[in-house]
Motif scaffolding. Sequence first.
Motif, PDB file in Angstrom:
ATOM      1  N   ALA A  10       0.854  -1.237  -0.071  1.00 48.60           N
ATOM      2  CA  ALA A  10       0.004  -0.018  -0.109  1.00 48.60           C
ATOM      3  C   ALA A  10       0.862   1.272   0.096  1.00 48.60           C
ATOM      4  O   ALA A  10       0.307   2.353  -0.362  1.00 48.60           O
ATOM      5  N   GLU A 125     -10.583  -1.976  11.387  1.00 50.41           N
ATOM      6  CA  GLU A 125     -11.231  -1.048  10.432  1.00 50.41           C
ATOM      7  C   GLU A 125     -11.166   0.029  11.163  1.00 50.41           C
ATOM      8  O   GLU A 125     -11.005   0.207  12.538  1.00 50.41           O
ATOM      9  N   ALA A 149      -9.760   7.121  -3.308  1.00 51.32           N
ATOM     10  CA  ALA A 149      -9.372   5.447  -3.613  1.00 51.32           C
ATOM     11  C   ALA A 149     -10.613   4.662  -3.384  1.00 51.32           C
ATOM     12  O   ALA A 149     -11.739   4.702  -2.617  1.00 51.32           O
ATOM     13  N   ASP A 150     -10.490   3.341  -4.007  1.00 43.34           N
ATOM     14  CA  ASP A 150     -11.727   2.457  -4.315  1.00 43.34           C
ATOM     15  C   ASP A 150     -11.982   1.790  -2.888  1.00 43.34           C
ATOM     16  O   ASP A 150     -12.822   1.255  -2.512  1.00 43.34           O
ATOM     17  N   ASP A 151     -10.748   1.464  -2.335  1.00 42.12           N
ATOM     18  CA  ASP A 151     -10.536   0.480  -1.342  1.00 42.12           C
ATOM     19  C   ASP A 151     -10.990   1.402   0.040  1.00 42.12           C
ATOM     20  O   ASP A 151     -10.417   2.353   0.191  1.00 42.12           O
ATOM     21  N   PRO A 152     -11.886   1.054   0.751  1.00 42.98           N
ATOM     22  CA  PRO A 152     -12.121   1.801   2.091  1.00 42.98           C
ATOM     23  C   PRO A 152     -11.267   2.029   2.712  1.00 42.98           C
ATOM     24  O   PRO A 152     -11.086   3.175   3.525  1.00 42.98           O
ATOM     25  N   ASP A 153     -10.413   1.134   3.200  1.00 43.37           N
ATOM     26  CA  ASP A 153      -9.132   1.023   4.012  1.00 43.37           C
ATOM     27  C   ASP A 153      -8.347   2.270   3.421  1.00 43.37           C
ATOM     28  O   ASP A 153      -8.026   3.162   4.482  1.00 43.37           O
ATOM     29  N   THR A 154      -7.911   2.180   2.461  1.00 48.36           N
ATOM     30  CA  THR A 154      -7.056   3.156   1.787  1.00 48.36           C
ATOM     31  C   THR A 154      -7.524   4.485   1.784  1.00 48.36           C
ATOM     32  O   THR A 154      -6.990   5.700   1.958  1.00 48.36           O
TER      33      THR A 154
END
Length: 210
Positions: A10, A125, A149-154
Amino acid sequence: MLLRILPVLALVGAPASAQDGTAQVEAETTRVVFETTAGEITAEIEIERAPATAANFLHYVDEDRFDGTVFYRAMHLDWGKPPNGLIQGGTQNDPERILDGVVHEPTDETGLSHTDGALSMARLEPGSATGDFSIMIKDQTGLDAQPDADDPDTAAGYAVFGYVVEGMDVVHAIHAMPRDPDKGEGWMKGQMLAEPVTIIDVRRVEPAAD
């Protein structure tokens, strides 16, 4: 399970955050000292710009919940000039030490950034951070919030709540200590210190007079 910080991948090629350089803006802070078996680390905690995260961290400090815990992880990144990566320490989900998770304060709201020496909450999370934290070695702005970003974490990123002002040599020394190739879970395997560094005491201190 150890609380995580984003996988190494990441961080690769992550764009510089729009918050770069804002850590120089004057804001109210409070100072703490980590007394460890490797030496002392002094940090300014961002009580104005990251009030919820700072209050959570200082709750642990004021109730001596960090005393006797350890720095247990040293993540090494294989690009850029070494040392490069982070160290991680804290309560490791000890039920006798942890408090409820703290609301997530993303860097695009606080104006802080994962620059060299930044303190950042480890979490699963968003909203699950308790008493584990990391200290950045070199700029790791890929851990900042990336709202597009598409990823919620990112997209959420990780919550910065302070910066080391003295003792980065101690941070580097901890980072350089031997790691056990068999310790750790998943992609964290091999990142655990063979002999964790004890955090003897974390306490508030007054800034030194000019």
